[in-house]
Motif scaffolding. Sequence first.
Motif, PDB file in Angstrom:
ATOM      1  N   GLY A 343       0.128  -8.429  -2.250  1.00  0.00           N
ATOM      2  CA  GLY A 343       1.396  -9.577  -1.833  1.00  0.00           C
ATOM      3  C   GLY A 343       1.616  -9.998  -3.645  1.00  0.00           C
ATOM      4  N   HIS A 344      -0.406  -9.977  -3.778  1.00  0.00           N
ATOM      5  CA  HIS A 344      -0.036 -10.845  -5.479  1.00  0.00           C
ATOM      6  C   HIS A 344      -0.387  -9.307  -6.593  1.00  0.00           C
ATOM      7  N   CYS A 345      -0.118  -7.745  -5.891  1.00  0.00           N
ATOM      8  CA  CYS A 345      -0.532  -6.433  -6.387  1.00  0.00           C
ATOM      9  C   CYS A 345       0.054  -5.253  -6.227  1.00  0.00           C
ATOM     10  N   ARG A 346       0.743  -4.904  -6.434  1.00  0.00           N
ATOM     11  CA  ARG A 346       1.576  -3.205  -6.696  1.00  0.00           C
ATOM     12  C   ARG A 346       0.610  -1.955  -6.928  1.00  0.00           C
ATOM     13  N   HIS A 347       0.125  -1.390  -6.069  1.00  0.00           N
ATOM     14  CA  HIS A 347      -0.116   0.032  -6.500  1.00  0.00           C
ATOM     15  C   HIS A 347       0.675   1.434  -6.182  1.00  0.00           C
ATOM     16  N   GLU A 348       1.606   1.821  -7.142  1.00  0.00           N
ATOM     17  CA  GLU A 348       1.719   3.294  -7.124  1.00  0.00           C
ATOM     18  C   GLU A 348       0.595   5.169  -7.135  1.00  0.00           C
ATOM     19  N   GLY A 399      -7.977  -9.474  -9.316  1.00  0.00           N
ATOM     20  CA  GLY A 399      -8.598  -8.952  -7.871  1.00  0.00           C
ATOM     21  C   GLY A 399      -9.442  -7.570  -6.871  1.00  0.00           C
ATOM     22  N   PRO A 400     -10.455  -7.596  -6.842  1.00  0.00           N
ATOM     23  CA  PRO A 400     -10.311  -6.516  -6.162  1.00  0.00           C
ATOM     24  C   PRO A 400      -9.609  -6.274  -4.533  1.00  0.00           C
ATOM     25  N   PRO A 401      -9.004  -5.807  -4.898  1.00  0.00           N
ATOM     26  CA  PRO A 401      -8.201  -5.467  -4.008  1.00  0.00           C
ATOM     27  C   PRO A 401      -9.072  -4.305  -2.491  1.00  0.00           C
ATOM     28  N   PRO A 402      -8.050  -4.711  -1.203  1.00  0.00           N
ATOM     29  CA  PRO A 402      -9.022  -3.732  -0.037  1.00  0.00           C
ATOM     30  C   PRO A 402      -9.336  -2.410  -0.667  1.00  0.00           C
ATOM     31  N   THR A 403     -10.228  -1.687  -0.230  1.00  0.00           N
ATOM     32  CA  THR A 403     -10.158  -0.037  -0.790  1.00  0.00           C
ATOM     33  C   THR A 403     -10.163   0.605   0.038  1.00  0.00           C
ATOM     34  N   PRO A 404      -8.893   1.382  -0.059  1.00  0.00           N
ATOM     35  CA  PRO A 404      -7.976   1.906   0.628  1.00  0.00           C
ATOM     36  C   PRO A 404      -8.513   3.066   0.960  1.00  0.00           C
TER      37      PRO A 404
END
Length: 524
Positions: A343-348, A399-404
């Motif tokens: 939502g607030h960030c995207r990680h490729e 912010g720390p995103p959930p750990t995938p």
Amino acid sequence: MPDDLFGDRVPRAARKKTARRASETDLRTVSQRITDVARFEDLYRLAETLTSAPGPRRGRPPHYPPYVYLLFLALRGIHGSARYCAGDLQDPSVWTTIRGGVAHHLGADEAARLPETGPSRHQWQHAQRTLLIPRLEELGETFADLALAQALRQGLLPADARRSWSSPQRHQLIAGDGTVTRSPTLATTPYSVDPTTGEIRRHRVDPASSWQKEGGADRTGNNRHSTTPARTATDTDTEDNKNEEAMVLGSKFVVFSTRHRGYFRRVFLRYAHVPHNQPGGEASVALDLACAILDAADGCMGVLYDGALRGMHRDVIARRGRLLINKQHKGATPRYIRTLDFGHCRHELWSNSGRVHERAFLDDGTSTLIPLSVGKLERRANTHTHRWYHLLAIPCPRGPPPTPRIRRHHQHHRRTRPRPKRHRDRLPPRRKPPPDPRQHRRPPEPLRRPRRHRSRLLPTRPLPVEPPHDRLRRRSPKPRRPRLPPRPKRDQRSPLRRRPHLRRRPHRDSRPQPQPTRALPIMN
């Protein structure tokens, strides 16, 4: 737990030296090694494979029993050649040591029946051709069982020890590598002709030897340009990867062993020869040997190997619930995995050099790959297989995103580019309105079948049973037309006949001419 389980390796100068330096008590002299070979119990157990039941026609007994030639084979590795080994066994003191080892395991009577000296080189060559080589497969299987039993006695590959999949111990792993043994001769043809004198010379040729690559030569040699992001600074340069190809004439073997910390603690478990035209090469032979050891040793946690094993070989061992620790092979390009949208960030996420990276865009419009730290290695068992996951820690400025969790050994996706994001402002699908109850009609009642009248039938003679096709033909209301043959294709049709009014008129010269009439004589 460290911050990164698969971080960059420590430079050699900064590594801690855990192994102590060998002292004089750790070294073994030649005489001590000969005594160790003569008193090794597994050699005599291995020699039981060579004993055969006597046939109906018994000939002259052999001059030496079979276990003597196995002792000769083990001592040849100490002396370096069969000639020096045969010469050393002619020494009475050395042969007395051998007879002492035989008396320790087989009894004094068996040692007394041995000759006064050891076998000669010609006797060894004859036994090698007629006794050892025909039973090479049986000796290999027996050797594998005895070697695994010896490793378990020494405390290697323990099944009841504590296991840590993130940091396995040295004695819980098996290490393998391929090596090339040099050919005893450099000749590749059995005959050669002298160009000056024309003399034909004969040479000894090893049929199992061929030109092999050694020294970690680059097997790919292709550095194709790719549209994937540039590699990171941690990757090695292509100039450093190009090693000089060392071609050696000999035979290639794959050997697996396990060891503990200390000297003289290594145990060789299995070995196999790699033919020159083997499908899959060294990797296929090494994978078969590793799977055989993993099935027999429950305490083995994984395999150590070099870059010869690729992703397809890692997947086989990972599905068995074991680790495969090796270097990433050369020539692999980065591949896209997935895009995490919070939502607030995207990680490729991309995979590069056997690790998961994040694609970061720079100010100049280019992009680079930053390796992500692995916090935990998870192993999940299923009924018939195992799955592995990397628990990643993704740094995010918002912010720390959930750990995938990223599944291991299945990171290579078929698509090399990320999938386009779907439009979320699309209207919902149109639903069909419910039917109006006022317009609902009652379905018509089904037609009732006429009631059948039952009548009492008189006993009659049973009619003959009709064939099925005649019965259907009699009951069918319309006569069945015979099935016409299929219409021929256009190129198979016969030419049509010409119509009579379209026929070409014959030429006047070819028309039949009227014949002149002749006068008939009148008879009186």
